[in-house]
Design a protein around this motif. Structure first.
Motif, PDB file in Angstrom:
ATOM      1  N   UNK A  83       0.825  -1.216   0.000  1.00  0.00           N
ATOM      2  CA  UNK A  83       0.000   0.000   0.000  1.00  0.00           C
ATOM      3  C   UNK A  83       0.854   1.259   0.000  1.00  0.00           C
ATOM      4  N   UNK A  84       0.304   2.317  -0.595  1.00  0.00           N
ATOM      5  CA  UNK A  84       0.883   3.657  -0.503  1.00  0.00           C
ATOM      6  C   UNK A  84      -0.235   4.603  -0.082  1.00  0.00           C
ATOM      7  N   UNK A  85       0.143   5.677   0.583  1.00  0.00           N
ATOM      8  CA  UNK A  85      -0.849   6.673   1.013  1.00  0.00           C
ATOM      9  C   UNK A  85      -0.697   7.930   0.164  1.00  0.00           C
ATOM     10  N   UNK A 112      -0.853   2.072  -9.514  1.00  0.00           N
ATOM     11  CA  UNK A 112      -1.233   0.682  -9.751  1.00  0.00           C
ATOM     12  C   UNK A 112      -0.398   0.039 -10.857  1.00  0.00           C
ATOM     13  N   UNK A 113       0.341   0.845 -11.581  1.00  0.00           N
ATOM     14  CA  UNK A 113       1.263   0.309 -12.575  1.00  0.00           C
ATOM     15  C   UNK A 113       2.436  -0.414 -11.935  1.00  0.00           C
ATOM     16  N   UNK A 114       2.651  -0.167 -10.644  1.00  0.00           N
ATOM     17  CA  UNK A 114       3.698  -0.868  -9.899  1.00  0.00           C
ATOM     18  C   UNK A 114       3.157  -2.217  -9.429  1.00  0.00           C
ATOM     19  N   UNK A 118      -1.016  -2.646  -4.350  1.00  0.00           N
ATOM     20  CA  UNK A 118      -2.343  -3.236  -4.470  1.00  0.00           C
ATOM     21  C   UNK A 118      -3.402  -2.294  -3.889  1.00  0.00           C
ATOM     22  N   UNK A 119      -2.995  -1.475  -2.906  1.00  0.00           N
ATOM     23  CA  UNK A 119      -3.922  -0.561  -2.257  1.00  0.00           C
ATOM     24  C   UNK A 119      -3.352   0.858  -2.255  1.00  0.00           C
ATOM     25  N   UNK A 156      -6.601  -2.157  -6.228  1.00  0.00           N
ATOM     26  CA  UNK A 156      -6.276  -2.387  -7.642  1.00  0.00           C
ATOM     27  C   UNK A 156      -7.187  -3.469  -8.217  1.00  0.00           C
ATOM     28  N   UNK A 157      -7.774  -3.225  -9.383  1.00  0.00           N
ATOM     29  CA  UNK A 157      -8.623  -4.252 -10.017  1.00  0.00           C
ATOM     30  C   UNK A 157      -7.782  -5.482 -10.379  1.00  0.00           C
ATOM     31  N   UNK A 158      -8.395  -6.636 -10.247  1.00  0.00           N
ATOM     32  CA  UNK A 158      -7.722  -7.872 -10.649  1.00  0.00           C
ATOM     33  C   UNK A 158      -7.719  -7.996 -12.173  1.00  0.00           C
TER      34      UNK A 158
END
Length: 222
Positions: A83-85, A112-114, A118-119, A156-158
């Motif tokens: 996760x990142x904030x 989300x490209x990373x 995931x969050x 992040x969408x699956x």
């Protein structure tokens, strides 16, 4: 060859990470002690952890037509527990025009490209309804309470591996079938193989996501 500068382009803006010099200029022009301190922490992170600089630096929001600075946003440190904030702010005279929503959408998609992210999380002050509306418009959902107030999260969408490998299987099957003079059989075989691989990858991805969600839920209860 000069390295190409990172720049996100939205409908109305250019969004770019600031250089150390730009951060220093921003600190000098800021009248708020709280903001100046926050920018100082970002600058310190940029200098002390250059490999993860992108996760510390503020990103400037500038209008496409004349490159006018209208605000900034960025992350509060590198990836931790997938996760990142994110944090953000726009100049008072630019509020209510949808710029923040546009910028947050762009930067979360970039994050989300990373593969590690995931969050994307965010916290707002309890009474900052405008900030909360921005997050809701961007698809964030409530996620308990943080240090600053209500916490929100965007997941992040699956990836749809089933659809991806189905198309891949049809493509390969068509080529093989044509080479043997029977495209129909080739397509059928390719479709079966593609669906099998896609189903296995989908199941694996969902299992891994459930594991991450469970870990997140357990951390939130501590």
């Amino acid at each position: 060859m000069k390295k190409k500068e990172l720049c996100l382009k939205t409908k109305r803006m250019l969004i770019q990470p600031m250089s150390d010099h730009e951060i220093e200029n921003l600190m000098a022009a800021t009248t708020s002690d709280e903001l100046r301190s926050a920018y100082g922490e970002m600058l310190s992170g940029c200098k002390s952890d250059p490999e993860n600089r992108i996760w510390y630096a503020p990103w400037k929001m500038a209008l496409k037509n004349d490159h006018t600075y209208i605000g900034d946003l960025g992350f509060k440190g590198p990836v931790k527990d997938n996760a990142v904030e994110i944090g953000y702010g726009v100049l008072s005279e630019q509020e209510g025009k949808g710029y923040t929503t546009e910028a947050v959408q762009a930067l979360t998609q970039w994050a989300f490209g990373s593969t590690e992210v995931v969050f994307v999380e965010a916290e707002t002050e309890l009474n900052n309804k405008a900030s909360q509306r921005v997050l809701e418009k961007c698809g964030f959902t409530p996620d308990g309470e943080g240090k600053e107030g209500p916490r929100f999260v965007l997941e992040k969408p699956l990836a749809n591996w089933m659809a991806i490998y189905m198309l891949f299987g049809i493509s390969i099957g068509t080529s093989l079938g044509s080479s043997f003079g029977n495209p129909a059989i080739g397509i059928s075989l390719g479709l079966c193989v593609g669906l099998s691989i896609g189903a296995a990858l989908d199941a694996s991805a969902k299992k891994e996501r459930r594991k991450l969600l469970e870990l997140r839920r357990n951390r939130g209860q501590k």
